[in-house]
Design a protein around this motif. Structure first.
Motif, PDB file in Angstrom:
ATOM      1  N   ASP A  36       0.857  -1.185   0.000  1.00 60.04           N
ATOM      2  CA  ASP A  36       0.000   0.000   0.000  1.00 60.04           C
ATOM      3  C   ASP A  36       0.894   1.237   0.000  1.00 60.04           C
ATOM      4  O   ASP A  36       2.127   1.118  -0.011  1.00 60.04           O
ATOM      5  CB  ASP A  36      -0.972  -0.039   1.183  1.00 60.04           C
ATOM      6  N   GLN A  40       3.064  -1.246   3.463  1.00 60.39           N
ATOM      7  CA  GLN A  40       2.547  -2.452   4.108  1.00 60.39           C
ATOM      8  C   GLN A  40       1.956  -3.375   3.052  1.00 60.39           C
ATOM      9  O   GLN A  40       1.308  -2.923   2.109  1.00 60.39           O
ATOM     10  CB  GLN A  40       1.451  -2.096   5.130  1.00 60.39           C
ATOM     11  N   THR A  42      -0.575  -5.675   1.214  1.00 60.28           N
ATOM     12  CA  THR A  42      -2.026  -5.821   1.179  1.00 60.28           C
ATOM     13  C   THR A  42      -2.341  -7.299   0.999  1.00 60.28           C
ATOM     14  O   THR A  42      -1.544  -8.057   0.449  1.00 60.28           O
ATOM     15  CB  THR A  42      -2.644  -4.974   0.048  1.00 60.28           C
ATOM     16  N   ARG A  43      -3.524  -7.708   1.486  1.00 64.37           N
ATOM     17  CA  ARG A  43      -3.878  -9.123   1.458  1.00 64.37           C
ATOM     18  C   ARG A  43      -5.383  -9.281   1.650  1.00 64.37           C
ATOM     19  O   ARG A  43      -6.073  -8.348   2.016  1.00 64.37           O
ATOM     20  CB  ARG A  43      -3.144  -9.876   2.566  1.00 64.37           C
ATOM     21  N   PHE A  45      -8.285 -10.352   3.810  1.00 65.05           N
ATOM     22  CA  PHE A  45      -8.421 -10.503   5.254  1.00 65.05           C
ATOM     23  C   PHE A  45      -9.884 -10.634   5.681  1.00 65.05           C
ATOM     24  O   PHE A  45     -10.339 -11.711   5.989  1.00 65.05           O
ATOM     25  CB  PHE A  45      -7.742  -9.332   5.975  1.00 65.05           C
ATOM     26  N   CYS A  51     -11.974  -3.737   6.176  1.00 68.05           N
ATOM     27  CA  CYS A  51     -10.617  -3.509   6.694  1.00 68.05           C
ATOM     28  C   CYS A  51      -9.702  -2.776   5.717  1.00 68.05           C
ATOM     29  O   CYS A  51      -8.676  -2.242   6.115  1.00 68.05           O
ATOM     30  CB  CYS A  51      -9.980  -4.822   7.132  1.00 68.05           C
ATOM     31  N   CYS A  53      -7.685  -3.975   3.645  1.00 71.36           N
ATOM     32  CA  CYS A  53      -6.389  -4.657   3.534  1.00 71.36           C
ATOM     33  C   CYS A  53      -6.133  -5.223   2.148  1.00 71.36           C
ATOM     34  O   CYS A  53      -5.015  -5.624   1.853  1.00 71.36           O
ATOM     35  CB  CYS A  53      -6.292  -5.785   4.567  1.00 71.36           C
ATOM     36  N   CYS A  54      -7.143  -5.278   1.292  1.00 68.70           N
ATOM     37  CA  CYS A  54      -6.983  -5.949  -0.003  1.00 68.70           C
ATOM     38  C   CYS A  54      -7.083  -4.978  -1.180  1.00 68.70           C
ATOM     39  O   CYS A  54      -7.451  -5.382  -2.268  1.00 68.70           O
ATOM     40  CB  CYS A  54      -8.030  -7.053  -0.139  1.00 68.70           C
TER      41      CYS A  54
END
Length: 84
Positions: A36, A40, A42-43, A45, A51, A53-54
């Protein structure tokens, strides 16, 4: 029946009708979606878009991979990848 695919960093990713980008990437063994803006990873989640996160770029637009349906021929890249 022809498999439906989208492009992830030059790799054809197969998906089923109605499947999200994140689910298709996970099924292909791809668990990390790139960095990101803060560096960090990204995944996939939460699976509900809460969240963030993706995050990935879909045809140049930032989207949550877990809630964005895969479409045949779409181009998906990591958020911080070159998006010419």
């Amino acid at each position: 029946m022809n498999a439906q695919t989208f492009d992830w960093m030059g790799q054809a990713i197969s998906f089923r009708s109605g499947e999200s980008i994140a689910a298709a990437l996970a099924a292909a063994g791809i668990r990390q979606f790139g960095a990101d803006p803060l560096g960090q990873e990204t995944r996939y989640f939460c699976g509900i878009g809460a969240c963030q996160c993706c995050l990935v770029r879909v045809e140049g637009t930032v989207r949550e991979a877990c809630i964005t349906p895969a479409r045949a021929g779409m181009r998906v890249i990591p958020m911080e990848a070159s998006h010419d």
